[in-house]
Design a protein around this motif. Structure first.
Motif, PDB file in Angstrom:
ATOM      1  N   TYR A 177       0.872  -1.171   0.000  1.00 23.24           N
ATOM      2  CA  TYR A 177       0.000   0.000   0.000  1.00 23.24           C
ATOM      3  C   TYR A 177       0.906   1.216   0.000  1.00 23.24           C
ATOM      4  N   SER A 178       0.882   2.008  -1.087  1.00 22.28           N
ATOM      5  CA  SER A 178       1.759   3.157  -1.225  1.00 22.28           C
ATOM      6  C   SER A 178       1.026   4.301  -1.905  1.00 22.28           C
ATOM      7  N   ASN A 179       1.107   5.484  -1.322  1.00 24.08           N
ATOM      8  CA  ASN A 179       0.488   6.691  -1.887  1.00 24.08           C
ATOM      9  C   ASN A 179      -0.985   6.480  -2.238  1.00 24.08           C
ATOM     10  N   GLY A 180      -1.700   5.803  -1.385  1.00 30.60           N
ATOM     11  CA  GLY A 180      -3.128   5.606  -1.596  1.00 30.60           C
ATOM     12  C   GLY A 180      -3.481   4.562  -2.635  1.00 30.60           C
ATOM     13  N   GLN A 181      -2.491   3.781  -3.067  1.00 30.05           N
ATOM     14  CA  GLN A 181      -2.747   2.758  -4.072  1.00 30.05           C
ATOM     15  C   GLN A 181      -2.300   1.396  -3.559  1.00 30.05           C
ATOM     16  N   HIS A 182      -3.016   0.399  -3.978  1.00 31.30           N
ATOM     17  CA  HIS A 182      -2.660  -0.991  -3.683  1.00 31.30           C
ATOM     18  C   HIS A 182      -1.822  -1.476  -4.870  1.00 31.30           C
ATOM     19  N   ILE A 183      -0.549  -1.719  -4.622  1.00 30.60           N
ATOM     20  CA  ILE A 183       0.377  -2.099  -5.692  1.00 30.60           C
ATOM     21  C   ILE A 183       0.717  -3.580  -5.550  1.00 30.60           C
ATOM     22  N   VAL A 184       0.683  -4.286  -6.673  1.00 30.76           N
ATOM     23  CA  VAL A 184       1.019  -5.708  -6.696  1.00 30.76           C
ATOM     24  C   VAL A 184       2.346  -5.864  -7.434  1.00 30.76           C
ATOM     25  N   LEU A 185       3.314  -6.463  -6.749  1.00 29.58           N
ATOM     26  CA  LEU A 185       4.632  -6.726  -7.336  1.00 29.58           C
ATOM     27  C   LEU A 185       4.817  -8.232  -7.507  1.00 29.58           C
ATOM     28  N   GLU A 186       5.476  -8.609  -8.562  1.00 34.87           N
ATOM     29  CA  GLU A 186       5.783 -10.027  -8.762  1.00 34.87           C
ATOM     30  C   GLU A 186       6.713 -10.502  -7.640  1.00 34.87           C
ATOM     31  N   PRO A 187       6.704 -11.800  -7.314  1.00 32.25           N
ATOM     32  CA  PRO A 187       7.576 -12.304  -6.245  1.00 32.25           C
ATOM     33  C   PRO A 187       9.040 -12.015  -6.556  1.00 32.25           C
ATOM     34  N   GLU A 188       9.817 -11.786  -5.492  1.00 26.35           N
ATOM     35  CA  GLU A 188      11.229 -11.499  -5.701  1.00 26.35           C
ATOM     36  C   GLU A 188      11.947 -12.721  -6.281  1.00 26.35           C
ATOM     37  N   LEU A 189      12.995 -12.437  -7.002  1.00 28.64           N
ATOM     38  CA  LEU A 189      13.818 -13.466  -7.628  1.00 28.64           C
ATOM     39  C   LEU A 189      14.954 -13.785  -6.669  1.00 28.64           C
ATOM     40  N   LYS A 190      15.026 -15.028  -6.222  1.00 30.28           N
ATOM     41  CA  LYS A 190      16.061 -15.444  -5.273  1.00 30.28           C
ATOM     42  C   LYS A 190      17.134 -16.204  -6.037  1.00 30.28           C
ATOM     43  N   LEU A 191      18.376 -15.756  -5.862  1.00 33.52           N
ATOM     44  CA  LEU A 191      19.480 -16.286  -6.655  1.00 33.52           C
ATOM     45  C   LEU A 191      20.604 -16.844  -5.790  1.00 33.52           C
ATOM     46  N   ASN A 192      21.270 -17.845  -6.337  1.00 29.20           N
ATOM     47  CA  ASN A 192      22.518 -18.359  -5.784  1.00 29.20           C
ATOM     48  C   ASN A 192      23.622 -17.992  -6.760  1.00 29.20           C
ATOM     49  N   LEU A 193      24.725 -17.512  -6.227  1.00 29.91           N
ATOM     50  CA  LEU A 193      25.860 -17.114  -7.052  1.00 29.91           C
ATOM     51  C   LEU A 193      26.975 -18.131  -6.875  1.00 29.91           C
ATOM     52  N   HIS A 194      27.582 -18.519  -7.965  1.00 27.38           N
ATOM     53  CA  HIS A 194      28.777 -19.365  -7.897  1.00 27.38           C
ATOM     54  C   HIS A 194      29.958 -18.436  -8.116  1.00 27.38           C
ATOM     55  N   VAL A 195      30.749 -18.254  -7.070  1.00 25.78           N
ATOM     56  CA  VAL A 195      31.854 -17.305  -7.107  1.00 25.78           C
ATOM     57  C   VAL A 195      33.171 -18.072  -7.090  1.00 25.78           C
ATOM     58  N   LEU A 196      33.997 -17.787  -8.079  1.00 24.85           N
ATOM     59  CA  LEU A 196      35.310 -18.408  -8.173  1.00 24.85           C
ATOM     60  C   LEU A 196      36.345 -17.417  -7.640  1.00 24.85           C
ATOM     61  N   PHE A 197      37.152 -17.876  -6.689  1.00 21.43           N
ATOM     62  CA  PHE A 197      38.261 -17.095  -6.156  1.00 21.43           C
ATOM     63  C   PHE A 197      39.533 -17.716  -6.730  1.00 21.43           C
ATOM     64  N   ALA A 198      40.251 -16.948  -7.550  1.00 22.30           N
ATOM     65  CA  ALA A 198      41.459 -17.439  -8.204  1.00 22.30           C
ATOM     66  C   ALA A 198      42.655 -16.615  -7.746  1.00 22.30           C
ATOM     67  N   ALA A 199      43.729 -17.302  -7.355  1.00 20.87           N
ATOM     68  CA  ALA A 199      44.932 -16.644  -6.844  1.00 20.87           C
ATOM     69  C   ALA A 199      45.996 -16.587  -7.935  1.00 20.87           C
ATOM     70  N   ASN A 200      46.352 -15.376  -8.348  1.00 18.78           N
ATOM     71  CA  ASN A 200      47.351 -15.161  -9.393  1.00 18.78           C
ATOM     72  C   ASN A 200      48.625 -14.609  -8.742  1.00 18.78           C
ATOM     73  N   PHE A 201      49.557 -15.504  -8.435  1.00 22.92           N
ATOM     74  CA  PHE A 201      50.799 -15.121  -7.764  1.00 22.92           C
ATOM     75  C   PHE A 201      51.985 -15.662  -8.548  1.00 22.92           C
ATOM     76  N   LYS A 202      53.075 -14.907  -8.508  1.00 20.43           N
ATOM     77  CA  LYS A 202      54.299 -15.337  -9.179  1.00 20.43           C
ATOM     78  C   LYS A 202      54.857 -16.585  -8.488  1.00 20.43           C
ATOM     79  N   VAL A 203      54.784 -16.595  -7.157  1.00 21.92           N
ATOM     80  CA  VAL A 203      55.269 -17.724  -6.364  1.00 21.92           C
ATOM     81  C   VAL A 203      54.070 -18.607  -6.000  1.00 21.92           C
ATOM     82  N   TYR A 204      54.109 -19.848  -6.461  1.00 21.46           N
ATOM     83  CA  TYR A 204      52.998 -20.785  -6.266  1.00 21.46           C
ATOM     84  C   TYR A 204      52.648 -20.951  -4.786  1.00 21.46           C
ATOM     85  N   GLU A 205      53.652 -21.005  -3.953  1.00 13.74           N
ATOM     86  CA  GLU A 205      53.444 -21.184  -2.511  1.00 13.74           C
ATOM     87  C   GLU A 205      52.615 -20.026  -1.926  1.00 13.74           C
ATOM     88  N   GLN A 206      52.846 -18.809  -2.417  1.00 13.10           N
ATOM     89  CA  GLN A 206      52.068 -17.654  -1.967  1.00 13.10           C
ATOM     90  C   GLN A 206      50.610 -17.774  -2.402  1.00 13.10           C
TER      91      GLN A 206
END
Length: 189
Positions: free
Chosen positions: A69-98
């Motif tokens: 209910y906003s500004n005197g109007q009944h507003i209908v919104l579509e359901p929210e989109l729920k997402l899972n993210l696949h995040v890759l963490f990549a280490a770029n180092f000159k020394v492999y041990e680091q």
């Protein structure tokens, strides 16, 4: 929202790296992994955080539109989109041990901080209720396919599934007159 969630995670990791090492020379940054020439798109001695896949969270998917209910109007919104993210963490180092050392910091951080809420972490956007991280274990074939898809040579890396980023569009699917009164007749028909 995708950028906000990933920025939050990289900022938290950078704070953790600073407290663990006392150095601010190594950073975790949001970055694509490979540029158009096929070279790494992030600097040496850096950990890149890149979203490599986005999937809809169907288990917690809402089927019912949201009513506001906003500004005197009944507003209908579509359901929210729920997402899972696949995040890759990549280490770029000159020394492999680091590379292995700093990748271990990423693993240690998410092992000790598997969930984030805006109550516990004020830096987390309040529109994101909760983020949880889950380590993804890949077999050799899948790992090879991911790096081939990315277009780069494999670096020491780890993938986390980050649950749930919710996206809500504010364009109404309908605007209705509000219900202002309800009448009830308790005496016969």
């Amino acid at each position: 929202m995708l950028d906000t969630a990933l920025k939050f995670l990289t900022d938290e990791l950078n704070t953790y790296l600073l407290t663990q090492t006392g150095l601010d020379t190594v950073k975790v940054e949001m970055s694509k992994l490979v540029n158009e020439e096929g070279k790494y798109a992030f600097e040496l001695d850096t950990i890149a955080a890149s979203i490599i896949n986005i999937e809809e969270e169907r288990v917690f998917k809402s089927q019912v539109p949201e009513h506001i209910y906003s500004n005197g109007q009944h507003i209908v919104l579509e359901p929210e989109l729920k997402l899972n993210l696949h995040v890759l963490f990549a280490a770029n180092f000159k020394v492999y041990e680091q590379a292995l050392k700093y990748l271990s910091y990423v693993l240690t951080y998410f092992q000790s901080h598997p969930a984030f809420t805006s109550v516990e972490y004020p830096a987390l956007d309040p529109r994101i209720e909760k983020l949880t991280t889950e380590l993804q274990t890949l077999n050799y074939e899948h790992l090879n396919q991911i790096w081939a898809f990315i277009g780069g040579k494999q670096l020491p890396s780890v993938i986390y599934k980050v649950r749930m980023v919710a996206i809500q569009g504010m364009v109404p699917s309908s605007i209705q007159l509000p219900v202002l009164e309800i009448n009830t007749n308790l005496h016969g028909q």
